[in-house]
Enzyme design. Sequence first.
Site, PDB file in Angstrom:
ATOM      1  N   HIS A  13       0.866  -1.202   0.000  1.00  0.00           N
ATOM      2  CA  HIS A  13       0.000   0.000   0.000  1.00  0.00           C
ATOM      3  C   HIS A  13       0.891   1.237   0.000  1.00  0.00           C
ATOM      4  O   HIS A  13       1.478   1.588   1.029  1.00  0.00           O
ATOM      5  CB  HIS A  13      -0.899   0.003   1.243  1.00  0.00           C
ATOM      6  CG  HIS A  13      -1.877   1.142   1.261  1.00  0.00           C
ATOM      7  ND1 HIS A  13      -3.209   0.964   1.551  1.00  0.00           N
ATOM      8  CD2 HIS A  13      -1.737   2.470   1.011  1.00  0.00           C
ATOM      9  CE1 HIS A  13      -3.833   2.127   1.490  1.00  0.00           C
ATOM     10  NE2 HIS A  13      -2.955   3.066   1.167  1.00  0.00           N
ATOM     11  N   HIS A  15       1.587   5.401  -1.681  1.00  0.00           N
ATOM     12  CA  HIS A  15       1.277   6.582  -2.503  1.00  0.00           C
ATOM     13  C   HIS A  15       2.590   7.214  -2.945  1.00  0.00           C
ATOM     14  O   HIS A  15       3.410   7.584  -2.103  1.00  0.00           O
ATOM     15  CB  HIS A  15       0.492   7.621  -1.695  1.00  0.00           C
ATOM     16  CG  HIS A  15      -0.785   7.085  -1.136  1.00  0.00           C
ATOM     17  ND1 HIS A  15      -1.999   7.253  -1.760  1.00  0.00           N
ATOM     18  CD2 HIS A  15      -1.040   6.359  -0.015  1.00  0.00           C
ATOM     19  CE1 HIS A  15      -2.950   6.663  -1.040  1.00  0.00           C
ATOM     20  NE2 HIS A  15      -2.394   6.108   0.024  1.00  0.00           N
ATOM     21  N   LYS A  99      -9.317  -0.327  -6.031  1.00  0.00           N
ATOM     22  CA  LYS A  99      -9.312   0.367  -4.743  1.00  0.00           C
ATOM     23  C   LYS A  99     -10.651   1.034  -4.500  1.00  0.00           C
ATOM     24  O   LYS A  99     -11.120   1.817  -5.329  1.00  0.00           O
ATOM     25  CB  LYS A  99      -8.197   1.427  -4.732  1.00  0.00           C
ATOM     26  CG  LYS A  99      -8.070   2.186  -3.424  1.00  0.00           C
ATOM     27  CD  LYS A  99      -7.647   1.281  -2.280  1.00  0.00           C
ATOM     28  CE  LYS A  99      -7.848   1.930  -0.930  1.00  0.00           C
ATOM     29  NZ  LYS A  99      -6.719   2.732  -0.499  1.00  0.00           N
ATOM     30  N   HIS A 136     -10.491   1.188   1.632  1.00  0.00           N
ATOM     31  CA  HIS A 136     -10.333   2.187   2.697  1.00  0.00           C
ATOM     32  C   HIS A 136     -11.602   2.062   3.543  1.00  0.00           C
ATOM     33  O   HIS A 136     -12.657   2.565   3.158  1.00  0.00           O
ATOM     34  CB  HIS A 136     -10.180   3.601   2.123  1.00  0.00           C
ATOM     35  CG  HIS A 136     -10.017   4.633   3.191  1.00  0.00           C
ATOM     36  ND1 HIS A 136      -8.825   5.266   3.451  1.00  0.00           N
ATOM     37  CD2 HIS A 136     -10.883   5.097   4.121  1.00  0.00           C
ATOM     38  CE1 HIS A 136      -8.971   6.078   4.480  1.00  0.00           C
ATOM     39  NE2 HIS A 136     -10.219   5.998   4.906  1.00  0.00           N
ATOM     40  N   HIS A 174      -4.698  -0.504   5.864  1.00  0.00           N
ATOM     41  CA  HIS A 174      -4.244   0.312   7.009  1.00  0.00           C
ATOM     42  C   HIS A 174      -5.163   0.202   8.237  1.00  0.00           C
ATOM     43  O   HIS A 174      -5.753   1.174   8.663  1.00  0.00           O
ATOM     44  CB  HIS A 174      -4.053   1.775   6.607  1.00  0.00           C
ATOM     45  CG  HIS A 174      -5.173   2.378   5.782  1.00  0.00           C
ATOM     46  ND1 HIS A 174      -6.504   2.260   6.098  1.00  0.00           N
ATOM     47  CD2 HIS A 174      -5.132   3.117   4.645  1.00  0.00           C
ATOM     48  CE1 HIS A 174      -7.221   2.900   5.198  1.00  0.00           C
ATOM     49  NE2 HIS A 174      -6.422   3.425   4.305  1.00  0.00           N
TER      50      HIS A 174
HETATM   51  N1  OTD Z   1      -4.376   8.380   4.252  1.00  0.00           N
HETATM   52  N2  OTD Z   1      -3.450  10.279   3.289  1.00  0.00           N
HETATM   53  C1  OTD Z   1      -3.509   9.743   2.048  1.00  0.00           C
HETATM   54  C2  OTD Z   1      -3.984   8.499   1.869  1.00  0.00           C
HETATM   55  C3  OTD Z   1      -4.172   7.663   3.049  1.00  0.00           C
HETATM   56  O1  OTD Z   1      -6.274   6.656   3.371  1.00  0.00           O
HETATM   57  C4  OTD Z   1      -5.155   6.559   2.865  1.00  0.00           C
HETATM   58  O2  OTD Z   1      -4.821   5.592   2.198  1.00  0.00           O
HETATM   59  C5  OTD Z   1      -3.003  10.551   0.951  1.00  0.00           C
HETATM   60  O3  OTD Z   1      -2.502  11.646   1.219  1.00  0.00           O
HETATM   61  O4  OTD Z   1      -3.079  10.096  -0.214  1.00  0.00           O
HETATM   62  C6  OTD Z   1      -3.914   9.633   4.375  1.00  0.00           C
HETATM   63  O5  OTD Z   1      -3.934  10.173   5.478  1.00  0.00           O
HETATM   64 ZN    ZN Z   2      -3.264   5.026   1.411  1.00  0.00          ZN
HETATM   65 ZN    ZN Z   3      -6.979   4.763   2.776  1.00  0.00          ZN
END
Ligand code: OTD
Ligand code: ZN
Ligand code: ZN
Length: 344
Positions: A13, A15, A99, A136, A174
């Site tokens: 996972h 970004h 996703k 999520h 997460h």
């Molecule tokens: N959580 N910020 C971001 C993604 C994640 O939920 C998530 O996966 C982001 O900035 O892309 C965050 O706090």
């Molecule tokens: Zn994320």
């Molecule tokens: Zn997320």
Amino acid sequence: MDSITIKRPDDWHLHIRDGKMMEAVLPYTASVFGRAIIMPNLTPPVITAQDAVEYHERIMAALPKDTQFKPLMTAYLTDNTDPDDIAKGFQENAFVAVKLYPAHATTNSAHGVSDITKVDAVVKRMSEIGMPLLIHGEVTRSEVDIYDREAVFIQETLMPLKEKYPDLKVVLEHITTSEAVDFVKAADDTVAATITPQHIIINRSDMFRGGIRPHLYCLPIAKREKHRLAVREAAVSGHKSFFLGTDSAPHPIGAKESSCGCAGIFNVPAAIETYLEVFEEERKIENFEAFASLNGPAFYEMPVNEDSITIVKQDWNMENEIVIDETTSLHPFKGGKTVTWKVQ
Ligand code: OTD
Ligand code: ZN
Ligand code: ZN
């Protein structure tokens, strides 16, 4: 123990954004991890197979030349996603998973799913072809307390979804609560969860220790201590359904230290080391390789990486600020602190 060698880990996972930011953050991942699931929440998001192919090309062009790193692409599910495009993209390896962001749940999720029933045809198709749905898992109704959103999502959305589609492969991303740990442990092997470093290190009080700490703010938000302990126990347990997913999410320092600060923690510069510190503290180093390198590939039905990495017991100081360009810097997780392991 002063060094540990494990099969090269993967990040399930991640970004990495796009453009200059991507160029700056990608080497931290590519130097340690064999593969990473690349999150599709760009602006605009990566929705179609064609979007994924183009994003994949930009990533490959930005990678350091001497790396074998392999990005694994995902599709951002919207109310209008076409099931045929998803199935075709999966068969042609344009992406490995879909996703699900409930609309407005997190950063760049405005195009997300407004109601799970709207994507029923896509989910049904994914269940038939064995394509994983990455979730999520938070409800977004404003009347639900931010600290309860994950637990409510599991009850309201995830349990009925899995009842309707028992074969659907699901990764609850997460995880932050004991409810999520219990749900995953009770489920069969179609269900797994990723765990971030921050959610096994900080609790919700740490966000306010001595003042507000914007660099510890991410979504899902860190929970009470009892939840941190439950997720931490799951991570170090070696249980096959829990694996590494950093959720590293870089935002410029100015966007974090703001009257309305962005959610996201940039943790890749010491991700593998900070996870390992936790396994060491819990005296579970023998389970580290399963969490970091074995459980993820087993769930995704991919081979384990062939080569290995060695991490040595060695103190070093994480810098406070990583400069991207004249106007942009990042503050990494553990910035200004001592890290006690180092990848060789
Ligand atoms: N959580 N910020 C971001 C993604 C994640 O939920 C998530 O996966 C982001 O900035 O892309 C965050 O706090
Ligand atoms: Zn994320
Ligand atoms: Zn997320």
